[in-house]
Scaffold this motif. Sequence first.
Motif, PDB file in Angstrom:
ATOM      1  N   ALA A  59       0.816  -1.214   0.000  1.00  0.00           N
ATOM      2  CA  ALA A  59       0.000   0.000   0.000  1.00  0.00           C
ATOM      3  C   ALA A  59       0.847   1.259   0.000  1.00  0.00           C
ATOM      4  O   ALA A  59       0.441   2.293  -0.547  1.00  0.00           O
ATOM      5  CB  ALA A  59      -0.943  -0.006   1.204  1.00  0.00           C
ATOM      6  N   ALA A  60       2.025   1.210   0.593  1.00  0.00           N
ATOM      7  CA  ALA A  60       2.888   2.392   0.660  1.00  0.00           C
ATOM      8  C   ALA A  60       3.282   2.892  -0.716  1.00  0.00           C
ATOM      9  O   ALA A  60       3.585   4.072  -0.886  1.00  0.00           O
ATOM     10  CB  ALA A  60       4.142   2.069   1.479  1.00  0.00           C
ATOM     11  N   ALA A  61       3.276   2.004  -1.716  1.00  0.00           N
ATOM     12  CA  ALA A  61       3.688   2.393  -3.060  1.00  0.00           C
ATOM     13  C   ALA A  61       2.615   3.157  -3.817  1.00  0.00           C
ATOM     14  O   ALA A  61       2.918   3.774  -4.850  1.00  0.00           O
ATOM     15  CB  ALA A  61       4.085   1.145  -3.856  1.00  0.00           C
ATOM     16  N   MET A  62       1.338   3.141  -3.319  1.00  0.00           N
ATOM     17  CA  MET A  62       0.273   3.774  -4.099  1.00  0.00           C
ATOM     18  C   MET A  62      -0.802   4.456  -3.263  1.00  0.00           C
ATOM     19  O   MET A  62      -1.631   5.173  -3.819  1.00  0.00           O
ATOM     20  CB  MET A  62      -0.379   2.728  -5.019  1.00  0.00           C
ATOM     21  N   TRP A  63      -0.825   4.247  -1.964  1.00  0.00           N
ATOM     22  CA  TRP A  63      -1.856   4.845  -1.122  1.00  0.00           C
ATOM     23  C   TRP A  63      -1.294   5.998  -0.293  1.00  0.00           C
ATOM     24  O   TRP A  63      -0.100   6.024   0.032  1.00  0.00           O
ATOM     25  CB  TRP A  63      -2.436   3.795  -0.173  1.00  0.00           C
ATOM     26  N   PRO A  64      -2.166   6.930   0.133  1.00  0.00           N
ATOM     27  CA  PRO A  64      -1.744   7.955   1.100  1.00  0.00           C
ATOM     28  C   PRO A  64      -1.468   7.333   2.468  1.00  0.00           C
ATOM     29  O   PRO A  64      -1.675   6.134   2.689  1.00  0.00           O
ATOM     30  CB  PRO A  64      -2.957   8.903   1.142  1.00  0.00           C
ATOM     31  N   VAL A  65      -1.034   8.180   3.395  1.00  0.00           N
ATOM     32  CA  VAL A  65      -0.586   7.682   4.699  1.00  0.00           C
ATOM     33  C   VAL A  65      -1.727   7.063   5.488  1.00  0.00           C
ATOM     34  O   VAL A  65      -1.611   5.939   5.995  1.00  0.00           O
ATOM     35  CB  VAL A  65       0.061   8.831   5.507  1.00  0.00           C
ATOM     36  N   THR A  94       4.035 -12.102  14.607  1.00  0.00           N
ATOM     37  CA  THR A  94       3.426 -11.592  13.369  1.00  0.00           C
ATOM     38  C   THR A  94       2.779 -10.224  13.603  1.00  0.00           C
ATOM     39  O   THR A  94       2.879  -9.332  12.747  1.00  0.00           O
ATOM     40  CB  THR A  94       2.374 -12.580  12.852  1.00  0.00           C
ATOM     41  N   ALA A  95       2.131 -10.052  14.766  1.00  0.00           N
ATOM     42  CA  ALA A  95       1.519  -8.759  15.071  1.00  0.00           C
ATOM     43  C   ALA A  95       2.575  -7.670  15.172  1.00  0.00           C
ATOM     44  O   ALA A  95       2.387  -6.541  14.678  1.00  0.00           O
ATOM     45  CB  ALA A  95       0.718  -8.853  16.367  1.00  0.00           C
ATOM     46  N   ALA A  96       3.713  -7.993  15.790  1.00  0.00           N
ATOM     47  CA  ALA A  96       4.807  -7.010  15.878  1.00  0.00           C
ATOM     48  C   ALA A  96       5.336  -6.659  14.490  1.00  0.00           C
ATOM     49  O   ALA A  96       5.648  -5.500  14.200  1.00  0.00           O
ATOM     50  CB  ALA A  96       5.925  -7.569  16.758  1.00  0.00           C
ATOM     51  N   ALA A  97       5.425  -7.691  13.638  1.00  0.00           N
ATOM     52  CA  ALA A  97       5.888  -7.429  12.270  1.00  0.00           C
ATOM     53  C   ALA A  97       4.901  -6.536  11.525  1.00  0.00           C
ATOM     54  O   ALA A  97       5.305  -5.630  10.780  1.00  0.00           O
ATOM     55  CB  ALA A  97       6.072  -8.747  11.533  1.00  0.00           C
ATOM     56  N   ILE A  98       3.597  -6.763  11.706  1.00  0.00           N
ATOM     57  CA  ILE A  98       2.589  -5.928  11.038  1.00  0.00           C
ATOM     58  C   ILE A  98       2.704  -4.482  11.505  1.00  0.00           C
ATOM     59  O   ILE A  98       2.669  -3.543  10.689  1.00  0.00           O
ATOM     60  CB  ILE A  98       1.177  -6.474  11.318  1.00  0.00           C
ATOM     61  N   ILE A  99       2.860  -4.283  12.813  1.00  0.00           N
ATOM     62  CA  ILE A  99       2.973  -2.911  13.342  1.00  0.00           C
ATOM     63  C   ILE A  99       4.218  -2.224  12.802  1.00  0.00           C
ATOM     64  O   ILE A  99       4.177  -1.070  12.357  1.00  0.00           O
ATOM     65  CB  ILE A  99       2.981  -2.945  14.883  1.00  0.00           C
ATOM     66  N   ALA A 100       5.348  -2.944  12.813  1.00  0.00           N
ATOM     67  CA  ALA A 100       6.606  -2.345  12.344  1.00  0.00           C
ATOM     68  C   ALA A 100       6.540  -2.005  10.858  1.00  0.00           C
ATOM     69  O   ALA A 100       6.944  -0.911  10.433  1.00  0.00           O
ATOM     70  CB  ALA A 100       7.768  -3.305  12.629  1.00  0.00           C
ATOM     71  N   VAL A 101       6.027  -2.943  10.068  1.00  0.00           N
ATOM     72  CA  VAL A 101       5.933  -2.700   8.624  1.00  0.00           C
ATOM     73  C   VAL A 101       4.941  -1.578   8.326  1.00  0.00           C
ATOM     74  O   VAL A 101       5.177  -0.748   7.439  1.00  0.00           O
ATOM     75  CB  VAL A 101       5.530  -3.997   7.899  1.00  0.00           C
ATOM     76  N   THR A 102       3.848  -1.507   9.070  1.00  0.00           N
ATOM     77  CA  THR A 102       2.864  -0.447   8.840  1.00  0.00           C
ATOM     78  C   THR A 102       3.450   0.922   9.128  1.00  0.00           C
ATOM     79  O   THR A 102       3.231   1.882   8.360  1.00  0.00           O
ATOM     80  CB  THR A 102       1.622  -0.682   9.719  1.00  0.00           C
ATOM     81  N   LEU A 103       4.199   1.051  10.225  1.00  0.00           N
ATOM     82  CA  LEU A 103       4.830   2.337  10.531  1.00  0.00           C
ATOM     83  C   LEU A 103       5.838   2.719   9.460  1.00  0.00           C
ATOM     84  O   LEU A 103       5.891   3.880   9.022  1.00  0.00           O
ATOM     85  CB  LEU A 103       5.508   2.266  11.905  1.00  0.00           C
ATOM     86  N   ALA A 104       6.642   1.749   9.022  1.00  0.00           N
ATOM     87  CA  ALA A 104       7.607   2.032   7.959  1.00  0.00           C
ATOM     88  C   ALA A 104       6.903   2.374   6.657  1.00  0.00           C
ATOM     89  O   ALA A 104       7.323   3.272   5.912  1.00  0.00           O
ATOM     90  CB  ALA A 104       8.528   0.826   7.769  1.00  0.00           C
ATOM     91  N   ALA A 108       7.155   5.734   4.405  1.00  0.00           N
ATOM     92  CA  ALA A 108       7.502   5.646   2.988  1.00  0.00           C
ATOM     93  C   ALA A 108       6.425   6.309   2.128  1.00  0.00           C
ATOM     94  O   ALA A 108       6.729   6.979   1.131  1.00  0.00           O
ATOM     95  CB  ALA A 108       7.676   4.188   2.586  1.00  0.00           C
ATOM     96  N   SER A 109       5.157   6.139   2.494  1.00  0.00           N
ATOM     97  CA  SER A 109       4.075   6.779   1.760  1.00  0.00           C
ATOM     98  C   SER A 109       4.179   8.299   1.845  1.00  0.00           C
ATOM     99  O   SER A 109       3.955   9.015   0.859  1.00  0.00           O
ATOM    100  CB  SER A 109       2.729   6.308   2.303  1.00  0.00           C
ATOM    101  N   HIS A 110       4.519   8.793   3.034  1.00  0.00           N
ATOM    102  CA  HIS A 110       4.687  10.243   3.216  1.00  0.00           C
ATOM    103  C   HIS A 110       5.807  10.778   2.319  1.00  0.00           C
ATOM    104  O   HIS A 110       5.636  11.805   1.643  1.00  0.00           O
ATOM    105  CB  HIS A 110       4.992  10.531   4.682  1.00  0.00           C
ATOM    106  N   LEU A 111       6.940  10.085   2.276  1.00  0.00           N
ATOM    107  CA  LEU A 111       8.053  10.523   1.427  1.00  0.00           C
ATOM    108  C   LEU A 111       7.675  10.456  -0.050  1.00  0.00           C
ATOM    109  O   LEU A 111       8.026  11.346  -0.832  1.00  0.00           O
ATOM    110  CB  LEU A 111       9.278   9.657   1.693  1.00  0.00           C
ATOM    111  N   ARG A 112       6.946   9.400  -0.432  1.00  0.00           N
ATOM    112  CA  ARG A 112       6.534   9.270  -1.828  1.00  0.00           C
ATOM    113  C   ARG A 112       5.628  10.415  -2.244  1.00  0.00           C
ATOM    114  O   ARG A 112       5.775  10.977  -3.342  1.00  0.00           O
ATOM    115  CB  ARG A 112       5.811   7.941  -2.025  1.00  0.00           C
ATOM    116  N   LEU A 113       4.690  10.781  -1.389  1.00  0.00           N
ATOM    117  CA  LEU A 113       3.782  11.879  -1.706  1.00  0.00           C
ATOM    118  C   LEU A 113       4.529  13.198  -1.847  1.00  0.00           C
ATOM    119  O   LEU A 113       4.201  14.023  -2.708  1.00  0.00           O
ATOM    120  CB  LEU A 113       2.700  11.988  -0.634  1.00  0.00           C
TER     121      LEU A 113
END
Length: 375
Positions: A59-65, A94-104, A108-113
Amino acid sequence: MHYVIRTGWLRGRNRPYGGRQQAVLLSPLMVTILIAGLAFSTPREIAFSRLLPAAPALAAAMWPVLPTVLLGAFCLLIMIGLSFVYADLGTPYTAAAIIAVTLAAAYASHLRLQREETLFQVRLVADAAQKVLLRPLPFRMQDLEIEALYLAAQEQARIGGDFYEAADTPYGVRLLIGDVRGKGLSAVGAAAAVINSFRENAYDQPDLRSIIHRLEMSIARYSAGSVARDRLEHFATALIAEIPYGSGQVRVLNCGHPPLLLVRRGKVHVVEPTTASTPLNLATLLGDDYYVETVPFGPGDHMLLYTDGVTETRDRAGEFFPLADWMGRHTTAPPRELLGRLHRDLLHYSSGRLDDDIAAVAVRCRPAPGEDHCA
């Protein structure tokens, strides 16, 4: 994709995914649903749930934050729901991985925008510069119909070294087309120097040789001022055509440029210069001798001025585009339709890949009622 300028409008392709745009934009959500469905319907040992962090990353490659963060939260809820169905699923990891990846992904979405906004502003400036350099030509000058076409070879290109201009002067309608040898911003600067000089001198100089001398001086001065920076001497081919009022003819001065095509009484004539004239900014090496050709140009006649990007377009077998033969099959098409067909056929002939910028100007003589001449 090829950037296109035609007289009266500016056309670009800005749909990044074509007709599949909606499906692509929804792909992170579709991936999430697919992973969730597999995780609930397959044995615990397969552990498809470990793929859930991939959804917010995509989602970071095409969605807003905010939507990216919400998708990450949705993936987290799915993981929690799975923990009630299957024990020992490694939910905390897995939950920790989801949280970490979501924050990253949100960062990344913010920088892309931010980069997209910067690129958008740069393109606006480039489009404005292109309109100044190759401003739309009037559809009609005196009794002449005029249409122009510009195609950039590279997808992100907005400005190139090809140029054209037209002026309704006291001496008749004067047309210019040319091609600066070289690429990049330095070639654009040289093209701008030539066009601006033509716009100023086309109205004041009494003959084509005087205009060419002025253009020669302008590109020489520009090249002298820029050669220390880019180590490149600029030169340009150019062709000027003048249609004096009521003359029934056209005067052509060709400085190393591809020859003008003239359609007269249904036949295509290649107007080759009988004596070669020196390209711009090569006068010190080859001399400043310029020769004017005069050919008939009357009611119903057409002219096509073009750069070598047209005739040097190749097909898959390496054969050049047969422009004169092609022109012979479109002798009755009005300028706008003619260039529309040329645009379409060049892209088809090259399989959608152009190796050089392309500029073309089409002119048709349509005299006023009761007149037997143009302009």
